[in-house]
Design a protein around this motif. Structure first.
Motif, PDB file in Angstrom:
ATOM      1  N   PRO A 149       0.546  -1.119   0.222  1.00 21.14           N
ATOM      2  CA  PRO A 149       0.087  -0.198   0.590  1.00 21.14           C
ATOM      3  C   PRO A 149       0.657   1.315  -0.234  1.00 21.14           C
ATOM      4  O   PRO A 149       1.900   0.834   0.313  1.00 21.14           O
ATOM      5  N   LYS A 150       0.429   2.250  -0.777  1.00 20.29           N
ATOM      6  CA  LYS A 150       0.873   3.831  -0.904  1.00 20.29           C
ATOM      7  C   LYS A 150       1.927   3.565  -1.699  1.00 20.29           C
ATOM      8  O   LYS A 150       2.860   4.339  -1.336  1.00 20.29           O
ATOM      9  N   CYS A 151       2.722   2.709  -2.237  1.00 19.85           N
ATOM     10  CA  CYS A 151       3.405   2.513  -3.704  1.00 19.85           C
ATOM     11  C   CYS A 151       3.545   3.279  -4.585  1.00 19.85           C
ATOM     12  O   CYS A 151       4.182   3.035  -5.090  1.00 19.85           O
ATOM     13  N   GLY A 152       2.590   3.794  -4.767  1.00 22.54           N
ATOM     14  CA  GLY A 152       1.728   4.190  -6.100  1.00 22.54           C
ATOM     15  C   GLY A 152       1.129   3.555  -7.424  1.00 22.54           C
ATOM     16  O   GLY A 152       1.062   4.183  -8.148  1.00 22.54           O
ATOM     17  N   ILE A 153       0.491   2.603  -7.000  1.00 25.58           N
ATOM     18  CA  ILE A 153      -0.433   1.559  -7.458  1.00 25.58           C
ATOM     19  C   ILE A 153      -1.464   1.915  -8.380  1.00 25.58           C
ATOM     20  O   ILE A 153      -1.908   1.444  -9.750  1.00 25.58           O
ATOM     21  N   ASN A 154      -1.513   3.294  -7.525  1.00 25.69           N
ATOM     22  CA  ASN A 154      -3.181   3.968  -7.732  1.00 25.69           C
ATOM     23  C   ASN A 154      -2.535   4.684  -9.341  1.00 25.69           C
ATOM     24  O   ASN A 154      -3.780   4.749 -10.356  1.00 25.69           O
ATOM     25  N   TRP A 155      -1.986   5.222  -9.160  1.00 28.83           N
ATOM     26  CA  TRP A 155      -0.352   6.123 -10.469  1.00 28.83           C
ATOM     27  C   TRP A 155      -0.658   5.200 -11.500  1.00 28.83           C
ATOM     28  O   TRP A 155      -1.011   5.401 -12.867  1.00 28.83           O
ATOM     29  N   LEU A 156      -0.281   3.985 -11.179  1.00 24.96           N
ATOM     30  CA  LEU A 156       0.512   2.933 -12.582  1.00 24.96           C
ATOM     31  C   LEU A 156      -1.035   2.544 -13.122  1.00 24.96           C
ATOM     32  O   LEU A 156      -0.985   2.655 -14.219  1.00 24.96           O
ATOM     33  N   ILE A 157      -2.128   1.807 -12.294  1.00 26.92           N
ATOM     34  CA  ILE A 157      -3.140   1.434 -12.451  1.00 26.92           C
ATOM     35  C   ILE A 157      -3.847   2.775 -13.753  1.00 26.92           C
ATOM     36  O   ILE A 157      -3.995   2.480 -14.913  1.00 26.92           O
ATOM     37  N   LEU A 158      -3.574   3.926 -13.824  1.00 21.79           N
ATOM     38  CA  LEU A 158      -3.688   5.306 -14.791  1.00 21.79           C
ATOM     39  C   LEU A 158      -2.799   5.156 -16.256  1.00 21.79           C
ATOM     40  O   LEU A 158      -3.319   5.462 -16.475  1.00 21.79           O
ATOM     41  N   ILE A 159      -1.551   4.683 -15.908  1.00 21.63           N
ATOM     42  CA  ILE A 159      -0.702   4.796 -16.424  1.00 21.63           C
ATOM     43  C   ILE A 159      -1.626   3.944 -17.308  1.00 21.63           C
ATOM     44  O   ILE A 159      -1.174   3.867 -18.732  1.00 21.63           O
ATOM     45  N   VAL A 160      -1.662   2.555 -16.864  1.00 24.56           N
ATOM     46  CA  VAL A 160      -1.808   1.707 -17.570  1.00 24.56           C
ATOM     47  C   VAL A 160      -2.502   1.490 -18.339  1.00 24.56           C
ATOM     48  O   VAL A 160      -3.163   1.462 -19.596  1.00 24.56           O
ATOM     49  N   ASN A 161      -3.578   2.505 -18.068  1.00 25.21           N
ATOM     50  CA  ASN A 161      -5.324   2.159 -18.415  1.00 25.21           C
ATOM     51  C   ASN A 161      -5.310   3.123 -19.601  1.00 25.21           C
ATOM     52  O   ASN A 161      -5.902   2.808 -20.803  1.00 25.21           O
ATOM     53  N   ASP A 162      -4.517   3.878 -19.556  1.00 29.04           N
ATOM     54  CA  ASP A 162      -4.303   4.988 -20.689  1.00 29.04           C
ATOM     55  C   ASP A 162      -3.457   4.103 -21.476  1.00 29.04           C
ATOM     56  O   ASP A 162      -4.048   4.371 -23.126  1.00 29.04           O
ATOM     57  N   LEU A 163      -2.552   3.784 -21.494  1.00 28.42           N
ATOM     58  CA  LEU A 163      -1.272   2.710 -21.741  1.00 28.42           C
ATOM     59  C   LEU A 163      -2.913   2.175 -23.369  1.00 28.42           C
ATOM     60  O   LEU A 163      -2.375   1.793 -24.747  1.00 28.42           O
ATOM     61  N   ILE A 164      -3.336   1.490 -22.173  1.00 26.12           N
ATOM     62  CA  ILE A 164      -4.546   0.020 -23.452  1.00 26.12           C
ATOM     63  C   ILE A 164      -5.094   1.037 -24.299  1.00 26.12           C
ATOM     64  O   ILE A 164      -5.087   0.842 -24.894  1.00 26.12           O
ATOM     65  N   ALA A 165      -5.583   2.413 -23.646  1.00 23.79           N
ATOM     66  CA  ALA A 165      -6.705   3.686 -24.683  1.00 23.79           C
ATOM     67  C   ALA A 165      -6.297   3.431 -25.119  1.00 23.79           C
ATOM     68  O   ALA A 165      -6.835   3.645 -26.626  1.00 23.79           O
ATOM     69  N   THR A 166      -5.139   3.586 -25.388  1.00 26.13           N
ATOM     70  CA  THR A 166      -4.185   4.691 -26.599  1.00 26.13           C
ATOM     71  C   THR A 166      -3.855   3.456 -27.959  1.00 26.13           C
ATOM     72  O   THR A 166      -4.215   3.457 -28.521  1.00 26.13           O
ATOM     73  N   THR A 167      -3.436   2.270 -27.229  1.00 26.83           N
ATOM     74  CA  THR A 167      -2.111   1.266 -27.851  1.00 26.83           C
ATOM     75  C   THR A 167      -3.225   0.458 -28.190  1.00 26.83           C
ATOM     76  O   THR A 167      -3.432  -0.231 -29.990  1.00 26.83           O
ATOM     77  N   LEU A 168      -4.043   0.047 -27.916  1.00 24.54           N
ATOM     78  CA  LEU A 168      -5.453  -0.775 -28.121  1.00 24.54           C
ATOM     79  C   LEU A 168      -7.283  -0.581 -28.667  1.00 24.54           C
ATOM     80  O   LEU A 168      -8.112  -0.837 -28.734  1.00 24.54           O
ATOM     81  N   LYS A 169      -7.042   0.772 -28.279  1.00 25.45           N
ATOM     82  CA  LYS A 169      -8.363   1.477 -28.492  1.00 25.45           C
ATOM     83  C   LYS A 169      -9.481   1.145 -27.874  1.00 25.45           C
ATOM     84  O   LYS A 169     -10.736   1.196 -27.627  1.00 25.45           O
TER      85      LYS A 169
END
Length: 279
Positions: free
Chosen positions: A40-60
């Motif tokens: 907890p509190k190591c930045g995973i919620n931030w990481l989830i947003l980054i990965v979500n954006d990656l998926i949305a951008t690359t896989l549409k």
């Protein structure tokens, strides 16, 4: 506020239940699941947003998922619902290595592990506990840090979590990043994440994702993305904020514990302890 104890580890019963843990044992991971793990509190919620954006951008594809992102939280039926989710699914967790569903390893899903220096983690965890309404708060920082050092906090011991993961740092399908790395050079971090999970992104796309998911940008939109709890999840995001919380004796206790558990290890080297945890 209730506490659930499973295998000697404490969890907040407001989000975790014995029935969910039981059902989790039969969770069937997919090979293309994007598994994100952190204490907890190591930045995973931030990481989830980054990965979500990656998926949305690359896989549409945009995942409209209203579930709590952590697989150990929520009701036992959630795993049935997850079977309907399109691939790639984001599977996030704070669970220790030994408590992860076995199917993650059996089906060779890729695991991205995010770590953060222990002093900032502890300080952030304390503030989160005392600000978030659904989890127990502590009377004082002194009380919290003593329990944190003994692993008597939600999701157990930071150091136990780190020691076990250090043994698996070179496993195939495991990538370890640090919060500090992402703060220092988010573009490089996004590129590494994309390559690891096999998302094909152009340099322009990576730069755009890094701009959209920079910590401050995420913090500014946190109420929109996470509701009232958003500003608590994305509170400060500062490296070195522990200096405003720790006294000298507490700081030295963490130094000694880090030395005992992680000095000379690959994970210890990645955490750059002398850079981030010494005054």
């Amino acid at each position: 506020m209730g506490i659930l104890v499973t295998m000697g580890i404490l969890y907040p019963s407001s989000v975790c239940s014995a029935e969910t843990f039981q059902a989790l044992e039969n969770f069937e991971a997919r090979k293309d699941d994007v598994v994100l793990v952190s204490y907890p509190k190591c930045g995973i919620n931030w990481l989830i947003l980054i990965v979500n954006d990656l998926i949305a951008t690359t896989l549409k594809t945009k995942h409209e998922n209203t579930e709590l992102p952590f697989i150990e939280c929520g009701d036992p039926e959630r795993y049935q619902r997850m079977k309907q989710f399109p691939s790639p699914r984001i599977v996030a967790t704070h669970l220790h290595y030994d408590l992860l569903p076995k199917s993650i390893f059996k089906n060779k899903a890729k695991v991205l592990l995010l770590f953060r220096n222990p002093k900032d983690t502890a300080a952030s965890f304390f503030h989160f506990h005392n600000n978030a309404p659904s989890i127990p708060s502590y009377n004082s920082w002194e009380e919290f840090i003593s329990l944190f050092m003994n692993g008597q906090v939600a999701w157990g011991s930071y150091f136990d979590h780190a020691v076990v993961w250090n043994k698996h740092i070179d496993d195939e399908n495991v990538l370890v990043l640090t919060y500090e790395q992402l703060k220092e050079d988010l573009v490089a971090g996004v590129k590494q994440i994309a390559e690891f999970f096999g998302f094909t992104a152009t340099a322009e796309q990576i730069q755009a994702i890094a701009n959209r998911t920079a910590f401050q940008a995420v913090r500014d939109k946190s109420q929109e993305t996470h509701g009232a709890v958003g500003p608590l999840i994305f509170r400060k995001g500062v490296v070195g904020d522990w200096k405003n919380t720790f006294d000298e004796a507490q700081s030295q206790k963490v130094d000694a514990k880090f030395k005992e558990c992680l000095e000379g290890t690959k994970l210890g080297a990645k955490l750059k302890y002398d850079v981030y945890c010494k005054t």
